[in-house]
Design a protein around this motif. Structure first.
Motif, PDB file in Angstrom:
ATOM      1  N   GLY A  55      57.904 -42.286 -44.723  1.00 28.93           N
ATOM      2  CA  GLY A  55      57.364 -43.578 -44.298  1.00 28.93           C
ATOM      3  C   GLY A  55      58.372 -44.684 -44.563  1.00 28.93           C
ATOM      4  N   GLU A  56      57.901 -45.923 -44.530  1.00 25.55           N
ATOM      5  CA  GLU A  56      58.826 -47.035 -44.740  1.00 25.55           C
ATOM      6  C   GLU A  56      58.120 -48.237 -45.352  1.00 25.55           C
ATOM      7  OE1 GLU A  56      60.333 -48.830 -41.162  1.00 25.55           O
ATOM      8  OE2 GLU A  56      58.551 -48.264 -40.010  1.00 25.55           O
ATOM      9  N   ILE A  57      58.935 -49.108 -45.936  1.00 24.80           N
ATOM     10  CA  ILE A  57      58.472 -50.394 -46.438  1.00 24.80           C
ATOM     11  C   ILE A  57      59.161 -51.465 -45.606  1.00 24.80           C
ATOM     12  CG2 ILE A  57      58.411 -51.988 -48.395  1.00 24.80           C
ATOM     13  CD1 ILE A  57      58.441 -49.611 -50.257  1.00 24.80           C
TER      14      ILE A  57
ATOM     15  N   ALA B  94      45.596 -43.662 -58.449  1.00 23.01           N
ATOM     16  CA  ALA B  94      44.925 -42.464 -58.974  1.00 23.01           C
ATOM     17  C   ALA B  94      44.795 -41.430 -57.864  1.00 23.01           C
ATOM     18  CB  ALA B  94      43.535 -42.824 -59.511  1.00 23.01           C
ATOM     19  N   GLY B  95      44.801 -40.164 -58.263  1.00 27.59           N
ATOM     20  CA  GLY B  95      44.579 -39.090 -57.295  1.00 27.59           C
ATOM     21  C   GLY B  95      45.598 -39.052 -56.173  1.00 27.59           C
ATOM     22  N   GLY B  96      46.819 -39.526 -56.428  1.00 33.15           N
ATOM     23  CA  GLY B  96      47.851 -39.496 -55.412  1.00 33.15           C
ATOM     24  C   GLY B  96      47.751 -40.594 -54.377  1.00 33.15           C
ATOM     25  N   GLY B  97      46.881 -41.585 -54.615  1.00 36.08           N
ATOM     26  CA  GLY B  97      46.727 -42.683 -53.666  1.00 36.08           C
ATOM     27  C   GLY B  97      46.619 -44.022 -54.368  1.00 36.08           C
ATOM     28  N   ILE B  98      46.469 -45.075 -53.581  1.00 36.68           N
ATOM     29  CA  ILE B  98      46.313 -46.432 -54.094  1.00 36.68           C
ATOM     30  C   ILE B  98      45.130 -47.071 -53.382  1.00 36.68           C
ATOM     31  CG2 ILE B  98      47.392 -48.704 -54.356  1.00 36.68           C
ATOM     32  CD1 ILE B  98      50.123 -47.307 -54.163  1.00 36.68           C
ATOM     33  N   ALA B  99      44.205 -47.617 -54.150  1.00 40.81           N
ATOM     34  CA  ALA B  99      43.017 -48.232 -53.560  1.00 40.81           C
ATOM     35  C   ALA B  99      42.609 -49.443 -54.397  1.00 40.81           C
ATOM     36  CB  ALA B  99      41.866 -47.215 -53.511  1.00 40.81           C
TER      37      ALA B  99
ATOM     38  N   MET C 109      53.633 -51.468 -46.409  1.00 39.52           N
ATOM     39  CA  MET C 109      53.919 -50.051 -46.638  1.00 39.52           C
ATOM     40  C   MET C 109      53.253 -49.262 -45.516  1.00 39.52           C
ATOM     41  SD  MET C 109      53.322 -50.030 -50.781  1.00 39.52           S
ATOM     42  CE  MET C 109      52.166 -51.409 -50.817  1.00 39.52           C
ATOM     43  N   LEU C 110      54.053 -48.540 -44.743  1.00 42.39           N
ATOM     44  CA  LEU C 110      53.566 -47.856 -43.553  1.00 42.39           C
ATOM     45  C   LEU C 110      53.705 -46.345 -43.734  1.00 42.39           C
ATOM     46  CD1 LEU C 110      55.284 -50.174 -40.893  1.00 42.39           C
ATOM     47  CD2 LEU C 110      52.991 -50.394 -41.899  1.00 42.39           C
ATOM     48  N   SER C 111      52.561 -45.661 -43.910  1.00 39.04           N
ATOM     49  CA  SER C 111      52.539 -44.204 -44.118  1.00 39.04           C
ATOM     50  C   SER C 111      53.564 -43.785 -45.157  1.00 39.04           C
ATOM     51  CB  SER C 111      52.795 -43.463 -42.793  1.00 39.04           C
ATOM     52  OG  SER C 111      51.812 -43.809 -41.848  1.00 39.04           O
ATOM     53  N   ALA C 112      53.649 -44.565 -46.215  1.00 38.68           N
ATOM     54  CA  ALA C 112      54.707 -44.381 -47.218  1.00 38.68           C
ATOM     55  C   ALA C 112      54.280 -43.430 -48.319  1.00 38.68           C
ATOM     56  CB  ALA C 112      55.099 -45.726 -47.818  1.00 38.68           C
ATOM     57  N   SER C 113      55.187 -42.562 -48.714  1.00 40.27           N
ATOM     58  CA  SER C 113      54.991 -41.679 -49.864  1.00 40.27           C
ATOM     59  C   SER C 113      56.112 -41.958 -50.861  1.00 40.27           C
ATOM     60  CB  SER C 113      55.013 -40.210 -49.441  1.00 40.27           C
ATOM     61  OG  SER C 113      53.913 -39.920 -48.598  1.00 40.27           O
ATOM     62  N   PHE C 114      55.733 -42.060 -52.126  1.00 37.85           N
ATOM     63  CA  PHE C 114      56.688 -42.428 -53.163  1.00 37.85           C
ATOM     64  C   PHE C 114      56.803 -41.310 -54.184  1.00 37.85           C
ATOM     65  CE2 PHE C 114      54.871 -46.965 -52.517  1.00 37.85           C
ATOM     66  CZ  PHE C 114      55.567 -47.086 -51.325  1.00 37.85           C
TER      67      PHE C 114
ATOM     68  N   ASN D 235      49.185 -47.048 -46.782  1.00 36.47           N
ATOM     69  CA  ASN D 235      49.223 -48.071 -45.743  1.00 36.47           C
ATOM     70  C   ASN D 235      48.580 -49.338 -46.295  1.00 36.47           C
ATOM     71  OD1 ASN D 235      50.178 -46.742 -43.050  1.00 36.47           O
ATOM     72  ND2 ASN D 235      48.743 -45.259 -43.934  1.00 36.47           N
ATOM     73  N   ARG D 236      49.422 -50.174 -46.879  1.00 34.61           N
ATOM     74  CA  ARG D 236      48.920 -51.411 -47.486  1.00 34.61           C
ATOM     75  C   ARG D 236      49.953 -52.508 -47.289  1.00 34.61           C
ATOM     76  NH1 ARG D 236      44.459 -50.629 -50.082  1.00 34.61           N
ATOM     77  NH2 ARG D 236      44.481 -52.774 -50.809  1.00 34.61           N
ATOM     78  N   SER D 237      49.456 -53.739 -47.257  1.00 33.17           N
ATOM     79  CA  SER D 237      50.346 -54.904 -47.165  1.00 33.17           C
ATOM     80  C   SER D 237      50.156 -55.792 -48.378  1.00 33.17           C
ATOM     81  CB  SER D 237      50.069 -55.703 -45.887  1.00 33.17           C
ATOM     82  OG  SER D 237      50.421 -54.956 -44.741  1.00 33.17           O
ATOM     83  N   VAL D 238      51.216 -56.489 -48.751  1.00 31.04           N
ATOM     84  CA  VAL D 238      51.188 -57.460 -49.848  1.00 31.04           C
ATOM     85  C   VAL D 238      51.406 -58.836 -49.231  1.00 31.04           C
ATOM     86  CG1 VAL D 238      52.268 -58.200 -51.996  1.00 31.04           C
ATOM     87  CG2 VAL D 238      52.100 -55.755 -51.467  1.00 31.04           C
ATOM     88  N   TYR D 239      50.477 -59.761 -49.520  1.00 34.32           N
ATOM     89  CA  TYR D 239      50.488 -61.054 -48.839  1.00 34.32           C
ATOM     90  C   TYR D 239      50.927 -62.181 -49.783  1.00 34.32           C
ATOM     91  CZ  TYR D 239      47.949 -58.548 -45.224  1.00 34.32           C
ATOM     92  OH  TYR D 239      47.597 -57.649 -44.250  1.00 34.32           O
ATOM     93  N   ALA D 240      51.349 -63.278 -49.174  1.00 34.49           N
ATOM     94  CA  ALA D 240      51.777 -64.453 -49.929  1.00 34.49           C
ATOM     95  C   ALA D 240      50.636 -64.949 -50.817  1.00 34.49           C
ATOM     96  CB  ALA D 240      52.224 -65.564 -48.977  1.00 34.49           C
ATOM     97  N   GLY D 241      50.963 -65.202 -52.082  1.00 36.56           N
ATOM     98  CA  GLY D 241      49.987 -65.760 -53.005  1.00 36.56           C
ATOM     99  C   GLY D 241      49.106 -64.756 -53.707  1.00 36.56           C
ATOM    100  N   GLN D 242      49.199 -63.462 -53.349  1.00 39.33           N
ATOM    101  CA  GLN D 242      48.382 -62.460 -54.045  1.00 39.33           C
ATOM    102  C   GLN D 242      48.858 -62.296 -55.487  1.00 39.33           C
ATOM    103  OE1 GLN D 242      48.479 -59.061 -51.052  1.00 39.33           O
ATOM    104  NE2 GLN D 242      46.377 -58.846 -51.810  1.00 39.33           N
TER     105      GLN D 242
END
Length: 561
Positions: free
Chosen positions: A377-379, A522-527, A315-320, A342-349
């Motif tokens: 932004g984009e996925i 939460a708070g409009g973000g993901i952490a 996820m690159l500068s993505a807003s949903f 700005n987060r990535s999802v990896y194999a096996g997570q």
């Protein structure tokens, strides 16, 4: 106390309870369990006075006040707060008496009526109602909104709040967690622990049952079997009971065979006729031990993914969020729920997605599943990504008029058209056989989805996901309509799945068994959430306390003004 003695309950020609007996003591918190169709809701109808026993006797103290969640939702423009306050039947009766006393112009009657109104809690009724509403996940700004403005799931929460508002000695709750997120479930659990009356609850959430119940009542083969302890204790005791029953059955079968052998050998001999006849009578008098009939198991597995791109997606500068409604005024912009991700999802997570209701958990999952487009932004998807998506509302991916067979045929055709294929051939017989592994055999394979139960629809969605052979599973509340057996089968299948899992669920047992990390929306973000589910529950209770305090402060300011 509640006493059922030799009770028989029928639905048509079928006996759901047959000569069943049990005693429940005041103040006990009871988990009522049994396979789907065993008669749990029918027993609730008896306890709630909506049914009469076909035979036997049933007694409940006449002075007991009863509360339960109403299933029908009347249309009303009353505010959420007013609607829940009206659930306090004692308060409503006191208000009616005040009105009647004032109309009668009887000073003594009015004095008594005003005192009764105060005793019924008039002074803090609104605050009590709002504490319930906020605890079940509503926002402070929604307290004055009309009931008709809420969707069906939120109206059911208001019905639950209304039942909790009612003073009661017996509280009947049928699947109270189905429409709740984890934050509301944690709050409800804490409230029920404080409840002083007798509680009987039907639930398929084992951690919820473990936390609040001390007695388990199992409907098993038309009988009511009482176990001391919560659901986990019941599982241990029932396993031991079934083992002993099997051993006793085996011993009895040996004895029957021995008696029958003597009868067959000597029944024609005059000198042994009396002994043979006595053994015939002994066989007739013998109370036969029932064979062990455990609930049928349901198991399935996800196939090994064809490949595992790494990362699965970025996820690159993505807003949903959501685009403006079709009838929105010109110039209305989209509704952004989470932004600048700005987060990535990896194999096996194996990611558990946490967050209070309305903060964007489902929005995140829907956007990754391509049911929504990013606002900005984009996925970027990894090459060969195959998503298996379980929507919170199953009908988002199912068609009510189509049958399971039609769903599978369409899925197979779409996969072939896109150059992919499921892990089995798309021939009709192969698809029919595959449906049978998910208990859609015979006529059920050709039954319209719209006539199916919630559990059957959920099972069909799982069936379709498994066939697609995904490498990324997006699961949004997959257990809402699943019974305990199917929930456990899902947990086992997810633990053996070799791909990546992103899971939104209020089922803590599933989250604990499947996820090894958590994201907090939460708070409009993901952490990342630094802690486990116990830490998150404490966080939720603290948040609920802050919401109640904010509502109380708002009420004080409003009254002062």
């Amino acid at each position: 106390m509640i006493i059922l003695k030799n009770v028989t309950l029928r639905r048509g020609p079928r006996a759901l309870l047959d000569n069943a007996s049990v005693t429940l003591n005041p103040g006990e918190k009871v988990g009522l369990i049994g396979r789907n169709g065993a008669g749990k809701s029918t027993l609730f109808a008896l306890l709630g006075g909506k049914l009469r026993e076909d035979s036997g006797s049933y007694a409940i103290p006449a002075q007991w006040r009863m509360a339960q969640v109403a299933q029908d939702m009347a249309e009303t423009e009353a505010s959420a707060t007013e609607f829940v306050v009206e659930g306090d039947t004692a308060l409503m009766a006191a208000r009616a008496e005040v009105s009647a006393a004032e109309a009668s112009d009887d000073g003594m009657r009015m004095a008594h009526a005003y005192m009764a109104l105060q005793d019924a809690g008039e002074h803090d009724a609104e605050a009590r109602a709002q504490a319930l509403i906020l605890g079940l996940g509503f926002k402070v700004a929604e307290l004055a909104n009309p009931v008709n403005s809420f969707s069906g799931g939120w109206r059911m929460r208001l019905q639950l709040a209304r039942a909790l508002m009612c003073p009661s000695d017996l509280l009947l709750l049928d699947e109270p967690t189905n429409h709740l997120d984890l934050d509301a479930l944690v709050w409800l659990e804490a409230w029920l622990k404080r409840y002083s009356g007798t509680l009987i609850v039907i639930s398929h959430d084992r951690e919820f049952l473990d936390a609040i119940t001390q007695v388990t009542l199992h409907i098993d083969n038309t009988k009511l079997i009482r176990y001391s302890g919560n659901y986990s204790a019941f599982e241990d005791m029932r396993a031991e009971r079934l083992s002993l029953q099997q051993a006793a059955l085996s011993k009895q079968q040996d004895k029957i065979a021995h008696l029958q052998k003597f009868i067959d050998r000597f029944k024609a001999k005059a000198s042994k006729a009396k002994q043979a006849q006595s053994r015939v009578k002994a066989l007739e008098r013998m109370e036969r031990i029932a064979p062990v009939l455990a609930d049928a198991d349901f198991n399935f597995e996800f196939q090994e993914p064809a490949n595992l791109p790494n990362p699965m997606l970025s996820m690159l500068s993505a807003s949903f969020g959501y685009p403006p409604a079709q009838d929105a005024p010109p110039g209305t912009g989209p509704s952004v729920i989470v932004r600048d991700i700005n987060r990535s999802v990896y194999a096996g997570q194996r990611i558990g997605i946490l967050g209070a209701n309305g903060r964007g958990k489902s929005t995140l999952v829907k956007t990754i599943a391509q049911a929504l487009q990013p606002i900005s932004g984009e996925i970027v998807e990894g090459k060969g990504l195959v998503i298996g998506y379980f929507a919170q509302q199953e009908l988002d991916v199912l068609r009510v008029e189509d049958t399971p067979m039609q769903h599978m045929t369409r899925l197979a055709k779409e996969a072939l058209a896109s150059g992919r294929r499921g892990w089995i051939n798309a021939r009709e017989q192969d698809l029919r056989t595959f449906l049978g592994t998910f208990n859609f055999s015979g006529d059920m394979a050709h039954q319209p989805v719209g006539t199916m139960s919630g559990g059957e629809k959920a099972r069909l969605v799982l069936c379709m996901i498994v066939w697609q052979r995904p490498n990324l599973l997006l699961l949004d509340e997959p257990t809402n309509h699943l019974d305990l057996t199917t929930r456990e089968a899902l947990g086992v299948a997810l633990n053996e799945f070799e791909g990546t899992v992103m899971l939104v669920s209020h089922d803590r047992s599933l989250l604990r068994s499947v996820c090894d990390e958590f994201w907090l929306v939460a708070g409009g973000g993901i952490a990342p959430f630094d802690g486990d589910l116990d830490d998150y529950q404490r966080y939720l209770l603290d948040e609920a306390k802050r919401s109640r305090e904010a509502a109380s402060e708002s009420n004080r300011e409003r009254r002062a003004a």
